[in-house]
Scaffold this motif. Structure first.
Motif, PDB file in Angstrom:
ATOM      1  N   VAL A  87       0.833  -1.198   0.000  1.00  0.00           N
ATOM      2  CA  VAL A  87       0.000   0.000   0.000  1.00  0.00           C
ATOM      3  C   VAL A  87       0.871   1.252   0.000  1.00  0.00           C
ATOM      4  N   GLN A  88       0.570   2.159  -0.911  1.00  0.00           N
ATOM      5  CA  GLN A  88       1.207   3.475  -0.931  1.00  0.00           C
ATOM      6  C   GLN A  88       0.223   4.509  -0.403  1.00  0.00           C
ATOM      7  N   ILE A  89       0.711   5.402   0.454  1.00  0.00           N
ATOM      8  CA  ILE A  89      -0.112   6.480   0.989  1.00  0.00           C
ATOM      9  C   ILE A  89       0.503   7.810   0.556  1.00  0.00           C
ATOM     10  N   TRP A  90      -0.318   8.651  -0.046  1.00  0.00           N
ATOM     11  CA  TRP A  90       0.162   9.969  -0.491  1.00  0.00           C
ATOM     12  C   TRP A  90      -0.606  11.049   0.245  1.00  0.00           C
ATOM     13  N   GLY A 139       6.361   6.996  -3.411  1.00  0.00           N
ATOM     14  CA  GLY A 139       7.721   7.308  -3.801  1.00  0.00           C
ATOM     15  C   GLY A 139       8.757   6.479  -3.083  1.00  0.00           C
ATOM     16  N   SER A 140       8.349   5.750  -2.026  1.00  0.00           N
ATOM     17  CA  SER A 140       9.253   4.884  -1.276  1.00  0.00           C
ATOM     18  C   SER A 140       8.783   3.439  -1.387  1.00  0.00           C
ATOM     19  N   ALA A 155       9.022  10.831   8.031  1.00  0.00           N
ATOM     20  CA  ALA A 155       8.930  11.423   6.696  1.00  0.00           C
ATOM     21  C   ALA A 155       7.779  12.421   6.609  1.00  0.00           C
ATOM     22  N   LEU A 156       6.663  12.124   7.246  1.00  0.00           N
ATOM     23  CA  LEU A 156       5.539  13.053   7.243  1.00  0.00           C
ATOM     24  C   LEU A 156       5.881  14.335   8.005  1.00  0.00           C
ATOM     25  N   SER A 173       5.817   6.332  -9.282  1.00  0.00           N
ATOM     26  CA  SER A 173       5.958   5.393  -8.170  1.00  0.00           C
ATOM     27  C   SER A 173       4.916   4.285  -8.205  1.00  0.00           C
ATOM     28  N   LEU A 174       3.995   4.324  -9.175  1.00  0.00           N
ATOM     29  CA  LEU A 174       2.971   3.289  -9.275  1.00  0.00           C
ATOM     30  C   LEU A 174       3.590   1.944  -9.663  1.00  0.00           C
TER      31      LEU A 174
END
Length: 293
Positions: A87-90, A139-140, A155-156, A173-174
């Protein structure tokens, strides 16, 4: 490039903000019962998923004889596959996210949109990590484990604002078959966002976008002479009759939400809204559930 002094100032500010961010996120995450996210299909797992009629290839050992005894048909007890999701969170870092309305009194002071989005993003990451998922900020690379939660929190807290009023998630980053959560106000140019969602869908990426707004942006309570300007000052509008703009503003906001709802639905995504005057728990629960569906 930032100077060493600028970096030091940012680091000191982040260090001061980090404990409050983590504490708020931990309290919020504690309101939601954590658990592993099944991929909602039959497979190797521990949890019961569904009964299905026995078919060709099912052995006598796989038959659930107790359930089958209640009917004239034989049934198999399927378990749910529980493969860790990536899971990516933006969280948007546009300067417009730093807006917060004043409310009607000292007790009505509200968080900025950015503060609320960061708390929601970190709380969601904590829940997912506790459930064994792999998570990262966009991005990570997604990773599992408690240490990853610390990385995301830091990071946040260190996340700098971009130079523009709004920004867009990084499409580069997908990765195929991941899940993505987008948190922002989505009040800027909508085309980059709809293009991002379409590109994600083409890669088999599913997700949800949550629009985080201040209540003043929801109801437009302004009247009389008002100077409206964006966070960067690049957009300005001076009016002597702000109240006369209310209907047009609310109509445009409704159109924007309808467009994003339709875009999300067509891509197999979900679109939701949240305002910073309401408790964040319901928004977190919505995000958590959207990752399951």
């Amino acid at each position: 490039m930032a100077s060493p002094a600028d970096l030091r100032t940012r680091a000191q500010s982040a260090a001061a903000a980090l404990p409050a961010l983590v504490l708020s996120a931990e309290r919020l995450a504690a309101m939601i019962a954590p658990g592993a996210h099944g991929l909602r299909r039959g497979g190797a797992g521990e949890d019961f998923w569904q009964y299905r009629p026995a078919g060709q290839g099912d052995t006598a050992r796989s038959i659930d004889w107790r359930r089958s005894a209640r009917s004239d048909q034989q049934f198999v007890r399927d378990r749910e596959a529980q493969t860790a999701q990536a899971v990516q969170i933006w969280v948007s870092a546009g300067r417009g996210m730093d807006f917060a309305g004043s409310g009607s009194g000292p007790r009505d002071e509200r968080p900025t949109k950015r503060e609320r989005a960061q708390v929601l993003g970190l709380a969601l990451a904590m829940l997912l990590l506790r459930g064994g998922e792999k998570v990262a900020l966009a991005g990570s690379p997604p990773r599992a484990g408690r240490v990853q939660g610390d990385r995301i929190a830091e990071a946040l807290a260190l996340q700098p604002l971009v130079e523009d009023d709004d920004d867009i998630p990084p499409a580069q980053s997908l990765r195929p078959n991941q899940r993505v959560i987008l948190l922002g106000d989505f009040l800027g140019d909508v085309d980059p966002l709809t293009d991002y969602i379409a590109q994600a869908a083409a890669m088999g990426v599913r997700g949800a976008a949550l629009q985080v707004l201040d209540p003043d942006e929801e109801v437009f309570p302004f009247a009389g002479a008002v100077l409206f300007q964006s966070a960067t000052g690049r957009m300005r509008h001076d009016t002597r009759d702000a109240g006369g703009l209310r209907d047009a503003y609310l109509s445009r906001l409704a159109e924007r939400r309808a467009l994003l709802t339709d875009t999300a639905r067509a891509a197999g995504w979900h679109f939701g809204t949240h305002d910073t005057a309401t408790p964040p728990a319901s928004a977190l629960m919505w995000l958590y559930r959207m990752l399951e569906g």
